[in-house]
Design a protein around this motif. Structure first.
Motif, PDB file in Angstrom:
ATOM      1  N   ALA A   9     -41.203  12.908   5.789  1.00 30.06           N
ATOM      2  CA  ALA A   9     -42.428  12.211   6.188  1.00 30.06           C
ATOM      3  C   ALA A   9     -43.596  13.191   6.316  1.00 30.06           C
ATOM      4  O   ALA A   9     -44.739  12.839   6.006  1.00 30.06           O
ATOM      5  CB  ALA A   9     -42.215  11.459   7.493  1.00 30.06           C
ATOM      6  N   LEU A  52     -44.470  13.850  12.917  1.00 34.22           N
ATOM      7  CA  LEU A  52     -43.536  13.415  11.878  1.00 34.22           C
ATOM      8  C   LEU A  52     -42.370  14.383  11.764  1.00 34.22           C
ATOM      9  O   LEU A  52     -42.378  15.467  12.343  1.00 34.22           O
ATOM     10  CB  LEU A  52     -44.273  13.318  10.538  1.00 34.22           C
ATOM     11  CG  LEU A  52     -45.508  12.411  10.524  1.00 34.22           C
ATOM     12  CD1 LEU A  52     -46.240  12.527   9.202  1.00 34.22           C
ATOM     13  CD2 LEU A  52     -45.111  10.972  10.822  1.00 34.22           C
ATOM     14  N   GLU A 109     -44.668  14.010   2.715  1.00 34.70           N
ATOM     15  CA  GLU A 109     -45.345  12.846   2.134  1.00 34.70           C
ATOM     16  C   GLU A 109     -46.758  12.696   2.689  1.00 34.70           C
ATOM     17  O   GLU A 109     -47.703  12.430   1.944  1.00 34.70           O
ATOM     18  CB  GLU A 109     -44.530  11.570   2.377  1.00 34.70           C
ATOM     19  CG  GLU A 109     -45.155  10.318   1.817  1.00 34.70           C
ATOM     20  CD  GLU A 109     -45.399  10.334   0.311  1.00 34.70           C
ATOM     21  OE1 GLU A 109     -46.268   9.560  -0.147  1.00 34.70           O
ATOM     22  OE2 GLU A 109     -44.752  11.111  -0.417  1.00 34.70           O
TER      23      GLU A 109
END
Length: 186
Positions: A103, A99, A106
Protein backbone atom coordinates in the motif's frame (compact mmCIF):
# COMPACT_ATOMS: atom_id res chain seq x y z
CA UNK A 1 38.63 -3.59 -0.14
CA UNK A 2 36.58 -6.68 -0.95
CA UNK A 3 35.56 -8.95 1.87
CA UNK A 4 35.66 -12.66 1.48
CA UNK A 5 32.36 -14.47 1.73
CA UNK A 6 33.10 -15.89 5.19
CA UNK A 7 34.03 -12.44 6.57
CA UNK A 8 30.85 -10.97 5.08
CA UNK A 9 28.71 -13.69 6.69
CA UNK A 10 30.40 -13.07 10.06
CA UNK A 11 29.86 -9.31 9.74
CA UNK A 12 26.20 -9.74 8.78
CA UNK A 13 25.72 -12.14 11.67
CA UNK A 14 27.21 -9.62 14.07
CA UNK A 15 24.89 -6.92 12.68
CA UNK A 16 21.86 -9.07 13.43
CA UNK A 17 23.10 -10.11 16.84
CA UNK A 18 24.35 -6.72 17.98
CA UNK A 19 23.78 -3.86 15.54
CA UNK A 20 25.23 -1.21 17.85
CA UNK A 21 28.51 -3.09 18.21
CA UNK A 22 28.79 -3.80 14.49
CA UNK A 23 28.22 -0.13 13.66
CA UNK A 24 31.52 0.69 15.30
CA UNK A 25 33.50 -1.50 12.89
CA UNK A 26 35.99 0.63 11.00
CA UNK A 27 35.56 -1.36 7.79
CA UNK A 28 31.74 -1.32 7.77
CA UNK A 29 30.31 -0.11 4.48
CA UNK A 30 26.74 0.50 3.36
CA UNK A 31 26.86 -2.63 1.19
CA UNK A 32 26.83 -4.78 4.34
CA UNK A 33 23.22 -3.80 5.08
CA UNK A 34 19.88 -4.98 3.72
CA UNK A 35 16.33 -3.70 4.07
CA UNK A 36 13.12 -5.70 3.99
CA UNK A 37 11.11 -5.35 0.77
CA UNK A 38 7.41 -4.47 1.09
CA UNK A 39 6.47 -7.55 -0.97
CA UNK A 40 8.73 -9.81 1.13
CA UNK A 41 12.36 -10.77 0.86
CA UNK A 42 15.26 -8.41 1.26
CA UNK A 43 16.86 -5.54 -0.63
CA UNK A 44 20.58 -5.94 0.02
CA UNK A 45 22.57 -2.76 -0.59
CA UNK A 46 25.30 -5.03 -1.97
CA UNK A 47 23.16 -5.13 -5.16
CA UNK A 48 24.31 -1.54 -5.69
CA UNK A 49 27.97 -1.93 -4.70
CA UNK A 50 30.17 0.43 -6.67
CA UNK A 51 27.29 2.83 -7.31
CA UNK A 52 26.14 5.86 -5.34
CA UNK A 53 22.90 5.39 -3.41
CA UNK A 54 20.55 8.07 -2.11
CA UNK A 55 18.69 6.66 0.91
CA UNK A 56 15.73 8.74 2.10
CA UNK A 57 13.33 8.02 4.97
CA UNK A 58 9.85 8.75 3.63
CA UNK A 59 6.24 9.02 4.80
CA UNK A 60 3.25 9.23 2.47
CA UNK A 61 1.13 11.32 4.89
CA UNK A 62 3.89 13.84 5.68
CA UNK A 63 3.74 17.46 4.59
CA UNK A 64 7.07 16.84 2.84
CA UNK A 65 5.68 13.90 0.81
CA UNK A 66 5.95 16.04 -2.32
CA UNK A 67 9.68 15.34 -2.11
CA UNK A 68 8.90 11.86 -3.45
CA UNK A 69 8.43 13.52 -6.87
CA UNK A 70 11.84 15.17 -6.50
CA UNK A 71 13.38 11.82 -5.62
CA UNK A 72 11.78 10.39 -8.76
CA UNK A 73 13.28 13.27 -10.77
CA UNK A 74 16.75 12.32 -9.49
CA UNK A 75 16.12 8.64 -10.25
CA UNK A 76 14.99 9.44 -13.78
CA UNK A 77 17.86 11.86 -14.41
CA UNK A 78 20.74 9.83 -12.96
CA UNK A 79 19.67 6.17 -13.03
CA UNK A 80 21.43 5.48 -16.32
CA UNK A 81 24.65 6.89 -14.87
CA UNK A 82 24.49 4.53 -11.89
CA UNK A 83 22.59 6.33 -9.12
CA UNK A 84 20.14 4.31 -7.06
CA UNK A 85 17.43 6.07 -5.06
CA UNK A 86 15.83 4.10 -2.24
CA UNK A 87 12.80 5.22 -0.26
CA UNK A 88 12.63 3.94 3.31
CA UNK A 89 9.12 4.49 4.71
CA UNK A 90 9.22 5.15 8.43
CA UNK A 91 6.60 5.52 11.16
CA UNK A 92 9.06 7.28 13.49
CA UNK A 93 7.90 10.87 13.11
CA UNK A 94 4.28 11.35 14.11
CA UNK A 95 3.38 7.99 12.54
CA UNK A 96 3.01 9.84 9.23
CA UNK A 97 3.39 6.56 7.40
CA UNK A 98 0.02 4.97 8.24
CA UNK A 99 0.17 2.43 5.40
CA UNK A 100 1.99 -0.89 5.25
CA UNK A 101 3.65 -3.05 2.62
CA UNK A 102 2.48 -2.76 -0.96
CA UNK A 103 0.00 0.00 0.00
CA UNK A 104 2.94 2.35 0.65
CA UNK A 105 4.48 1.61 -2.74
CA UNK A 106 1.11 2.02 -4.48
CA UNK A 107 0.44 5.38 -2.79
CA UNK A 108 3.92 6.65 -3.71
CA UNK A 109 3.45 5.49 -7.31
CA UNK A 110 -0.08 6.81 -7.70
CA UNK A 111 0.43 10.17 -5.97
CA UNK A 112 4.04 10.98 -6.90
CA UNK A 113 4.99 8.78 -9.88
CA UNK A 114 7.55 6.77 -7.90
CA UNK A 115 9.32 3.94 -9.75
CA UNK A 116 12.51 3.72 -7.64
CA UNK A 117 12.92 0.95 -5.04
CA UNK A 118 11.05 1.30 -1.75
CA UNK A 119 11.58 -0.76 1.37
CA UNK A 120 9.13 -2.06 3.93
CA UNK A 121 8.29 0.28 6.82
CA UNK A 122 11.50 0.71 8.83
CA UNK A 123 12.61 2.36 12.07
CA UNK A 124 15.21 5.08 11.42
CA UNK A 125 15.44 6.71 14.85
CA UNK A 126 17.40 5.61 17.88
CA UNK A 127 16.89 3.48 19.84
CA UNK A 128 15.83 0.60 17.69
CA UNK A 129 16.90 2.09 14.38
CA UNK A 130 17.65 -0.20 11.46
CA UNK A 131 21.38 -1.13 11.38
CA UNK A 132 21.96 1.08 8.29
CA UNK A 133 20.69 4.09 10.25
CA UNK A 134 22.77 3.12 13.29
CA UNK A 135 25.84 2.99 11.05
CA UNK A 136 24.96 6.31 9.39
CA UNK A 137 24.49 7.93 12.82
CA UNK A 138 27.92 6.70 13.86
CA UNK A 139 29.43 8.03 10.61
CA UNK A 140 27.73 11.46 10.80
CA UNK A 141 26.56 11.89 14.41
CA UNK A 142 25.22 15.43 14.03
CA UNK A 143 23.33 14.63 10.86
CA UNK A 144 20.71 12.07 11.84
CA UNK A 145 17.05 12.09 10.81
CA UNK A 146 15.06 14.60 12.82
CA UNK A 147 11.99 14.21 10.61
CA UNK A 148 10.83 12.45 7.45
CA UNK A 149 12.79 12.95 4.20
CA UNK A 150 16.28 13.06 5.66
CA UNK A 151 18.69 12.11 2.89
CA UNK A 152 21.92 10.08 3.03
CA UNK A 153 24.17 9.84 -0.01
CA UNK A 154 26.31 6.71 0.01
CA UNK A 155 29.50 6.97 -2.07
CA UNK A 156 30.59 4.42 -4.69
CA UNK A 157 33.00 2.91 -2.14
CA UNK A 158 30.19 2.33 0.38
CA UNK A 159 31.14 5.15 2.74
CA UNK A 160 28.71 7.85 3.77
CA UNK A 161 29.42 10.81 1.49
CA UNK A 162 26.79 13.36 2.54
CA UNK A 163 23.67 13.95 4.58
CA UNK A 164 20.90 16.44 3.88
CA UNK A 165 18.18 17.57 6.27
CA UNK A 166 14.47 17.31 5.57
CA UNK A 167 14.20 20.89 4.37
CA UNK A 168 16.75 20.33 1.59
CA UNK A 169 14.74 19.33 -1.48
CA UNK A 170 16.02 16.31 -3.45
CA UNK A 171 16.55 18.58 -6.48
CA UNK A 172 18.44 21.22 -4.49
CA UNK A 173 21.73 22.13 -6.23
CA UNK A 174 23.69 20.88 -3.19
CA UNK A 175 22.17 17.41 -3.53
CA UNK A 176 22.64 17.36 -7.30
CA UNK A 177 26.27 18.52 -6.97
CA UNK A 178 27.02 15.81 -4.40
CA UNK A 179 25.41 13.15 -6.61
CA UNK A 180 27.27 14.39 -9.70
CA UNK A 181 30.58 14.30 -7.80
CA UNK A 182 29.96 10.68 -6.79
CA UNK A 183 28.91 9.70 -10.30
CA UNK A 184 32.07 11.28 -11.71
CA UNK A 185 34.32 9.25 -9.39
CA UNK A 186 35.75 6.23 -11.13
Amino acid sequence: MLMRRREAVILLGSLMASPARAVGLADARASTFAFDRPEGGTLPLSEFAGKPILVVNTATACGFAGQLAGMQTLWTRFQDRGLTVIGVPSPDFGNQEPLDGAAIVEAARKNHGVTFPMTAKTRVRMPGAHPFYQWAAAEKPGETPRWNFHKYLVARDGTLASAFATQVEPTDPRVISAIAAELDRA
